[in-house]
Scaffold this motif. Structure first.
Motif, short mmCIF file in Angstrom:
data_model
loop_
_atom_site.label_atom_id
_atom_site.label_comp_id
_atom_site.label_asym_id
_atom_site.label_seq_id
_atom_site.Cartn_x
_atom_site.Cartn_y
_atom_site.Cartn_z
N ALA A 71 -1.27 7.92 -1.09
CA ALA A 71 -1.81 9.19 -0.02
C ALA A 71 -2.47 8.12 1.18
CB ALA A 71 -1.91 10.31 -0.59
N VAL A 72 -1.52 7.77 1.71
CA VAL A 72 -2.46 6.78 3.01
C VAL A 72 -1.99 7.50 3.95
CG1 VAL A 72 -3.10 5.09 1.82
CG2 VAL A 72 -1.23 5.31 2.71
N ASP A 73 -2.53 6.73 4.90
CA ASP A 73 -1.33 7.37 6.39
C ASP A 73 -0.33 6.20 6.79
OD1 ASP A 73 -2.41 9.38 7.21
OD2 ASP A 73 -4.98 8.70 8.26
N LEU A 117 -8.07 -0.41 2.51
CA LEU A 117 -7.57 0.88 3.19
C LEU A 117 -8.06 1.04 4.56
CD1 LEU A 117 -8.47 3.43 -0.28
CD2 LEU A 117 -6.32 2.56 1.60
N PRO A 164 -7.65 6.76 4.38
CA PRO A 164 -6.74 7.02 3.59
C PRO A 164 -6.46 8.51 4.00
CG PRO A 164 -8.95 7.13 2.76
CD PRO A 164 -9.27 6.20 3.81
N TYR A 186 -1.96 1.72 -5.16
CA TYR A 186 -1.68 3.01 -4.91
C TYR A 186 -2.02 4.46 -5.14
CZ TYR A 186 0.78 7.72 -5.75
OH TYR A 186 2.10 9.27 -5.45
N LEU A 187 -2.15 4.73 -4.28
CA LEU A 187 -3.65 6.35 -3.78
C LEU A 187 -3.36 6.85 -3.95
CD1 LEU A 187 -7.03 6.55 -3.32
CD2 LEU A 187 -5.76 6.67 -1.18
N ILE A 210 -9.87 9.48 -3.60
CA ILE A 210 -10.50 7.97 -3.72
C ILE A 210 -11.15 7.84 -4.94
CG2 ILE A 210 -13.02 7.38 -2.47
CD1 ILE A 210 -10.17 7.37 -0.49
N ALA A 269 -5.66 12.63 -0.36
CA ALA A 269 -5.43 11.47 -0.44
C ALA A 269 -7.46 11.64 -1.93
CB ALA A 269 -6.39 9.77 -0.70
N THR A 319 -2.80 11.66 -4.47
CA THR A 319 -3.61 12.68 -3.88
C THR A 319 -4.68 14.07 -4.70
OG1 THR A 319 -2.12 14.09 -4.54
CG2 THR A 319 -1.47 13.03 -2.42
N LEU A 363 1.29 -1.00 0.16
CA LEU A 363 -0.21 0.27 0.33
C LEU A 363 0.93 1.02 0.02
CD1 LEU A 363 -2.69 1.07 0.16
CD2 LEU A 363 -2.93 0.91 2.91
#
Length: 205
Positions: free
Chosen positions: A77-79, A96, A102, A124-125, A108, A106, A127, A74
């Motif tokens: 844009a994830v924590d 997620l 996210p 891959y997320l 979504i 992010a 921004t 993962l």
């Protein structure tokens, strides 16, 4: 007991009851033969043989194993980006949530939350605006966009042009014909001199 003994016993029994010795002898011999036959059937009958399942025509059982978990990467844009091991059958949305959700910026909508995960996959997320920026960079590498031939979706990739302005440019061009110059874009409601300056390096007619 042999047949001579049987005959003697039968003659003695016949004299006691007053029956012809021959009849008693015959009956006794018949009884002995019957008992001997039944004993042979009882003790000499073969045991039934149980055939294996494959001999009856049915295929033997095949052992199958399904993975109980998958490992996925993962990123974006994830924590908590990183490598995760999750139960088999998880989807991107489940991943997620499992990873804490996210990031605030992010995008979504850029991923399919219902997509099933597979072992070794990278999720891959991006921004917000990242996909638009990448598309714009790709467009710039190919040269300025021709506003007279571009689709609405392509017009949206121009800086400062969103879905509503792209639709307005497309509608104006369809009604009035191709733009004679880039300056003619100011005839489109919503495009002023400052917006036009933003477009000069990225658009052409």
């Amino acid at each position: 007991m042999d047949w001579r003994s049987i005959a003697a016993e039968a003659a003695s029994f016949a004299r006691r009851i007053g029956v012809a010795p021959v009849a008693v002898l015959v009956a006794a011999l018949v009884a002995v033969v019957a008992v001997t036959f039944l004993a042979g059937v009882r003790h000499g009958a073969p045991e039934p043989i149980e055939l294996p399942l494959a001999a009856s025509g049915a295929p033997p059982p095949v052992a199958t194993t399904q993975p109980t978990s998958v490992r996925v990467h993962l990123a974006g844009a994830v924590d908590r980006p990183g490598l995760y091991e999750v139960p088999s059958g998880y989807r991107i949305g489940d991943l997620l949530e499992f990873a804490g959700g996210p990031g605030r910026d992010a995008d979504i909508a850029a991923v399919n939350l219902a997509e099933p995960l597979r072992d070794g996959q990278q999720v891959y997320l991006p921004t917000q605006g990242e996909a638009l920026r990448v598309a714009s960079e790709n467009m710039d590498s190919a040269g300025p966009l021709d506003v007279n031939t571009a689709t609405s979706a392509q017009l949206e990739q121009l800086p400062g042009i969103g879905p509503s302005l792209a639709a307005a440019i497309f509608a104006f061009r369809s009604e009035h014909g191709p733009f004679g110059s880039l300056d003619a874009l100011t005839d489109v409601p919503g495009i002023g001199p400052s917006k036009l300056e933003q477009l000069r390096a990225h658009a052409r007619t």
